[in-house]
Design an enzyme around this catalytic site. Structure first.
Site, PDB file in Angstrom:
ATOM      1  N   GLU A 218     -10.527  -1.693   4.103  1.00  0.00           N
ATOM      2  CA  GLU A 218      -9.032  -1.138   4.333  1.00  0.00           C
ATOM      3  C   GLU A 218      -9.220   0.292   3.314  1.00  0.00           C
ATOM      4  O   GLU A 218      -9.760   0.659   2.812  1.00  0.00           O
ATOM      5  CB  GLU A 218      -7.969  -2.248   3.966  1.00  0.00           C
TER       6      GLU A 218
ATOM      7  N   ASP B 173       0.739  -1.159  -0.032  1.00  0.00           N
ATOM      8  CA  ASP B 173       0.107   0.165  -0.077  1.00  0.00           C
ATOM      9  C   ASP B 173       0.877   1.290  -0.125  1.00  0.00           C
ATOM     10  O   ASP B 173       1.789   1.477   0.752  1.00  0.00           O
ATOM     11  CB  ASP B 173      -0.933  -0.037   1.185  1.00  0.00           C
TER      12      ASP B 173
END
Length: 620
Positions: A324, A154
């Site tokens: 998320e 990420d």
């Protein structure tokens, strides 16, 4: 005599089984084998790096770093057992004033010390004053950001300050698979040429450093100093809690807040994303309650003390995977003075074609509560490829821009893509907006950041306009820089039912892009794109809803291992990895029937002037 021989043999076997031996010494190192799966490495003559040999098929070894016999930190490394895939550097510079040892517990389950001593890592571990991080990967992108080495997932902690874009990311410096999560760090002045910096946050006593966000505290609300850069992130240990760190040197280094954690919960919560909300005069933070499939919204006057205001998401959109990496922003509606709020929610699994993906919701936000405009069962996707996840924006971006970037991979196969020196890459940076359709609904527009225009080389391949039918027309793609390029074309399908755009190489590997005028869809077929057998989930055909009408405008960005397809007006985007064993050299356009008019087909070879993540890079 026989009794003495038997006793000696028994003592020898006992000695081998418990490992009471000091093994061969490498230059500057002394390795003690303390058991079949336990060793101690003493650094006798320190140098800049200890180079650790990695084998990705090996089990993880747990390494406790001892400084003057006290545990300073713990990491995991897949130490080579049968062969060495690559080396990773452990930096010894921070410990130059102390005696350093590594207490190593391997997961190789060797039966005895003698077998353990044969592991490849012990003959190939070494000290060095340099680490060669120059590129060794044929598939490393040339105009997408990648880490110099190691694992990346990420993007997080992204901010703009004093003319510099800062990109932090989930990073494992000790292998090219998930683990040891830290915040890696790169910087750019133009969003396309990146310079690798040192990691800014590393695991501590509260756990690994998961995703989070950064803001520039212009009014010193937190008390760390005017224009301090404040990071809030998830500390992932036995539980997931939210911690704070701050920087007084423009994000080069961070100091952790002494009163961490600042937000706790008995639920699995992560990836805090924050921004200043001028209307309420408070900081807003969105936190993903992963298993609850909700986003929790908090407010704070000072970035330290947070109050939970509301939650959103239960029953909305795709509910198949964990939620998320949120982001909440206000965007302009194209062609109007109206603005709407957009909540980005990344999910895994549950994507439209399997694995991870990013969905979004459009609505209103009053400083406490987000209200979605659409019915709960409606799902809107940011990207219709398989390789677009964890999309978040830069805070404090200039000109009130909302520029985002994504992780260009998928959790179904991210650990197995055919690279070793590094995994993975980021998408191109993209600017977001909104447009309104006839029924009053709102959708995202996604266009390449204008900085990408600077990638175009001086020479162009201008093929103009022409007509195609079932037999098709083939045009050459550039050969320089492994064929990386941008393709622009306009289509007027006229009497065609489908229009196929095929990228291919002499080996017969191909990726096929298709406009289907019957159902107004755009597809990308990578089932024969090159290497695909590393995962059963990789061969795929992805589909996006295309704008209605026979006239279409398409922009393609082709790098060594990816294709990003943008509708000319930003109404859809599709991001997919591809691994052709030779660059694509031909672009062919054909129809299933009838004729199609191709207009303004232009191919721009792309150039990268200063991408320090891929150039020869000896780390000293």
């Amino acid at each position: 005599m026989n009794v003495k021989r038997n006793l000696a043999a028994l003592l020898f076997l006992l000695w081998m089984s418990v490992g009471l031996c000091a093994a061969q010494n490498q230059e500057g190192l002394k390795v003690h084998y303390l058991g079949a799966n336990h060793s101690l490495i003493q650094v006798v003559s320190p140098r800049k790096y200890l180079l650790l040999p990695v084998e990705e098929a090996a089990s993880e070894a747990t390494i406790h770093v001892l400084v003057n016999n006290k545990v300073e930190r713990t990491l995991t490394v897949r130490l080579a057992m049968n062969r060495v895939d690559y080396w990773v550097p452990f930096d010894l510079a921070p410990y130059e004033t102390g005696k350093v040892s590594l207490d190593v517990h391997t997961g190789n389950s060797r039966a005895n010390v003698r077998d353990a001593m044969e592991d490849a890592c012990w003959s190939d571990i070494c000290l060095s004053d340099t680490f060669d991080a120059s590129n060794s990967e044929a598939f490393r992108p040339l105009f997408h950001h990648t880490p110099r080495y190691g694992w990346m997932n990420d993007p997080n902690g992204m901010f703009y300050k004093d003319g510099v874009y800062h990109l932090c990311f989930q990073y494992n410096p000790y292998g090219s698979m998930w683990g040891n999560l830290s915040w890696g760090h790169s910087t750019s002045t133009d969003l396309v040429n990146w310079k690798a910096e040192e990691p800014v946050l590393v695991p501590d006593g509260l756990g690994m450093i998961f995703s989070g966000s950064c803001v520039v505290d212009k009014e010193n609300t937190a008390g760390f100093g005017k224009d301090a850069v404040v990071a809030i992130y998830t500390s992932a240990g036995a539980s997931q809690i939210q911690s704070l760190a701050y920087s007084l040197d423009n994000g080069r280094t961070f100091k952790t807040y002494e009163n961490n954690p600042i937000i706790t919960s008995d639920k699995e919560c992560r990836d805090p994303n924050m921004f200043w909300h001028a209307e309420s005069g408070r900081w807003i933070l969105v936190l993903a309650a992963a298993l609850e499939r909700e986003m929790w919204i908090y407010s704070s006057p000072d970035l330290k003390n947070w109050k939970k205001e509301s939650s959103f998401g239960r029953g909305y959109g795709c509910q198949e995977g964990v939620w998320e990496c949120p982001d909440l922003m206000q965007l302009p509606v194209r062609g109007t003075d109206e603005k709407k709020w957009v909540l980005i929610c990344n999910i895994n699994p549950g994507g439209p074609f399997g694995g991870s993906a990013a969905q979004y919701f459009v609505g209103d936000f009053d400083g406490k509560t987000f209200t979605c405009d659409t019915k709960p069962e409606v799902t809107k996707w940011m990207d219709y490829g398989k390789d677009h996840y964890a999309t978040v924006s830069w805070s404090n971006a200039p000109d009130d821009r909302h520029t985002v970037i994504a992780w260009m991979s998928n959790w179904q196969y991210a650990n197995n893509v055919p690279t070793k020196q590094y995994r993975s890459a980021n998408s191109l940076p993209r600017d977001l907006g909104l447009y309104k359709v006839g029924d009053g609904d709102y959708y995202l527009t996604t266009v390449p950041a204008p900085e990408t225009l600077a990638l175009r080389g001086k020479k162009t391949m201008d093929y103009g306009a022409f007509s195609v039918g079932k037999n098709g027309v083939a045009k050459k793609l550039p050969v320089a820089n492994n064929g990386i390029c941008e393709v622009n074309l306009e289509l007027d399908a006229r009497t065609a039912g489908k229009v196929n755009i095929t990228l291919s190489n002499p080996k017969g590997e191909q990726t096929v892009l298709t406009y289907n005028l019957t159902d107004n869809s755009f597809g990308m077929d990578r089932t024969r794109s090159g290497l695909t057998d590393f995962s059963k989930d990789f061969p795929a055909i992805t589909l996006a809803p295309a704008p209605q009408g026979r006239k279409q405008h398409l922009r393609l960005f082709i790098d060594r291992c990816s294709i990003e397809a943008f509708d000319g007006e930003g109404r859809f985007v599709m991001t997919n990895l591809v691994f052709p064993t030779e660059p694509y050299t031909t672009l062919s356009i054909s129809t299933d029937k009838g004729r199609c008019r191709v207009g303004n087909l232009t191919v721009y070879p792309l150039e990268v002037e200063n991408n320090l993540t891929i150039k020869k890079n000896i780390v000293k």
